[in-house]
Design an enzyme around this catalytic site. Sequence first.
Site, PDB file in Angstrom:
ATOM      1  N   GLY A 285       0.827  -1.201   0.000  1.00  0.00           N
ATOM      2  CA  GLY A 285       0.000   0.000   0.000  1.00  0.00           C
ATOM      3  C   GLY A 285       0.858   1.246   0.000  1.00  0.00           C
ATOM      4  O   GLY A 285       1.984   1.249  -0.504  1.00  0.00           O
ATOM      5  N   PRO A 288       2.649   6.484   3.523  1.00  0.00           N
ATOM      6  CA  PRO A 288       2.146   7.008   4.800  1.00  0.00           C
ATOM      7  C   PRO A 288       1.487   5.936   5.668  1.00  0.00           C
ATOM      8  O   PRO A 288       1.675   5.931   6.892  1.00  0.00           O
ATOM      9  CB  PRO A 288       1.146   8.089   4.373  1.00  0.00           C
ATOM     10  CG  PRO A 288       1.603   8.524   3.023  1.00  0.00           C
ATOM     11  CD  PRO A 288       2.136   7.278   2.380  1.00  0.00           C
ATOM     12  N   GLU A 313       5.578  -3.296   0.821  1.00  0.00           N
ATOM     13  CA  GLU A 313       5.872  -2.804  -0.524  1.00  0.00           C
ATOM     14  C   GLU A 313       5.001  -1.587  -0.754  1.00  0.00           C
ATOM     15  O   GLU A 313       3.783  -1.648  -0.622  1.00  0.00           O
ATOM     16  CB  GLU A 313       5.595  -3.903  -1.560  1.00  0.00           C
ATOM     17  CG  GLU A 313       6.247  -3.642  -2.908  1.00  0.00           C
ATOM     18  CD  GLU A 313       5.361  -2.862  -3.843  1.00  0.00           C
ATOM     19  OE1 GLU A 313       5.607  -1.643  -4.008  1.00  0.00           O
ATOM     20  OE2 GLU A 313       4.421  -3.447  -4.379  1.00  0.00           O
ATOM     21  N   CYS A 347       2.516  -0.603  -9.103  1.00  0.00           N
ATOM     22  CA  CYS A 347       3.626  -0.047  -8.325  1.00  0.00           C
ATOM     23  C   CYS A 347       4.868   0.119  -9.188  1.00  0.00           C
ATOM     24  O   CYS A 347       5.718   0.961  -8.912  1.00  0.00           O
ATOM     25  CB  CYS A 347       3.947  -0.960  -7.141  1.00  0.00           C
ATOM     26  SG  CYS A 347       2.557  -1.261  -6.044  1.00  0.00           S
ATOM     27  N   SER A 512       7.255  -8.167 -13.855  1.00  0.00           N
ATOM     28  CA  SER A 512       8.046  -9.182 -13.156  1.00  0.00           C
ATOM     29  C   SER A 512       7.256 -10.485 -13.069  1.00  0.00           C
ATOM     30  O   SER A 512       6.032 -10.477 -12.944  1.00  0.00           O
ATOM     31  CB  SER A 512       8.424  -8.698 -11.758  1.00  0.00           C
ATOM     32  OG  SER A 512       7.278  -8.533 -10.950  1.00  0.00           O
TER      33      SER A 512
END
EC number: 1.2.1.88
Length: 562
Positions: A285, A288, A313, A347, A512
């Site tokens: 996520g 923060p 991650e 991501c 990946s």
Amino acid sequence: MLPLPSLRRSLLSHAWRGAGLRWKHTSSLKVTNEPILAFSQGSPERDALQKALKDLKGQMEAIPCVVGDEEVWTSDIQYQLSPFNHAHKVAKFCYADKALLNRAIDAALAARKEWDLKPMADRAQVFLKAADMLSGPRRAEVLAKTMVGQGKTVIQAEIDAAAELIDFFRFNAKFAVELEGEQPISVPPSTNHTVYRGLEGFVAAISPFNFTAIGGNLAGAPALMGNVVLWKPSDTAMLASYAVYRILREAGLPPNIIQFVPADGPTFGDTVTSSEHLCGINFTGSVPTFKHLWRQVAQNLDRFRTFPRLAGECGGKNFHFVHSSADVDSVVSGTLRSAFEYGGQKCSACSRLYVPKSLWPQIKGRLLEEHSRIKVGDPAEDFGTFFSAVIDAKAFARIKKWLEHARSSPSLSILAGGQCNESVGYYVEPCIIESKDPQEPIMKEEIFGPVLTVYVYPDDKYRETLQLVDSTTSYGLTGAVFAQDKAIVQEATRMLRNAAGNFYINDKSTGSVVGQQPFGGARASGTNDKPGGPHYILRWTSPQVIKETHKPLGDWRYSYMQ
């Protein structure tokens, strides 16, 4: 792959001798990556998927919290909306409150000992069976729920909810079984043996919306290693996450090993970090949120029975660096896919592109030409869609704000796209921006949307530009270098050693594959534990070394003392 009933027999043989357990590793589990299906016209997989999509059209699934075998509803009702048609509520679910979460913790702890004592091969069988179910009879269901609930296209759902999740389950099982063969040396008259125990307590798994596979792995990998897990799935991936949970249960996962507990984020975080039995957090996520959880763990450190392990991650601001020796076609194709597949909501997505001045006219022309061919729409109705709407209203507003910034900033120019429309779904047109300032905020901050920013550098300043690539952001997840000059590739690899946990040469920064490119980055991108590789499961085991001596110890005095 070996038939499941014979798996344990073929993997391990053991015998009791006195009080000591002897293990002999007899073979390894052979697995390969799940083939990605083509879904061509008239194919069985396409027909099955279209039927599954038709069955979901206009439907809403009721999804409870599940503690053990009990389905529990609370009064805090929530809904998951389809991103590309937000009038369609695809799931109705409820948030677990603090009392229910604590009840789930207690039930999990009660089941922990028996599960941890099961042979590794027996636990592996559950996940191998789940993988076979996903590969065959349940594939279309999970793909359709990922498409409708998370706005993925056919191929993006296939590489995620089928191929990657199947690979996680199979390769983790392989790595776990083979780990038991890693044993210390024994010197007569003693023998030594390592037992790979689960952690003492429970693991909290907090999963994101953007990969169904990540949710299954965040909860599944610790469970495979003998742990009990509280799984908080993403509100915007509830439909597919629940399907994965049900498949695991049908594959033989006992009750109380993974508790399925949707919850408000702060309530979940406060509850698990205040429990003395927390032994780990497995998280994907935002930075923060992960920092907040880390602080909560630190503040409660004296309360815990063991030091909790934190694996996280947290995203990236990923780069493509182009040298003047690069192949232009590879740059254009790789960048468009990396930046805009799944609307940039990966991501690993490329969001900053560094191009030499000599190649910019050619690359710019090609990018704009290909950009005009990108189709954005409803992936369930039109399989020709390249990407669909972004996940929800919050994401739409965040991305729109960045595009407004791009229009007002004197150092930024929008070259293509950037229109937004939320009347039916949360649609954002793929946007290409040129920045005159390499330190502009849009080059530094994660946007998590279909926004690519380009910085054009003087050809003779490539070393300085590589330094910019490394130092501009706080992240270190993925990145790519495009160059045919081998000396440049070597130099860039050295200079960008810490800039990316997954580094690509003449390939895009996404994509990946489990077992081939274990994934993760450092800096603000996370703890780089590399799920998809053999070392990831070590995070979820607490090894115990047992020494047994087979002759009397004799006199307590050393020989020189006598």
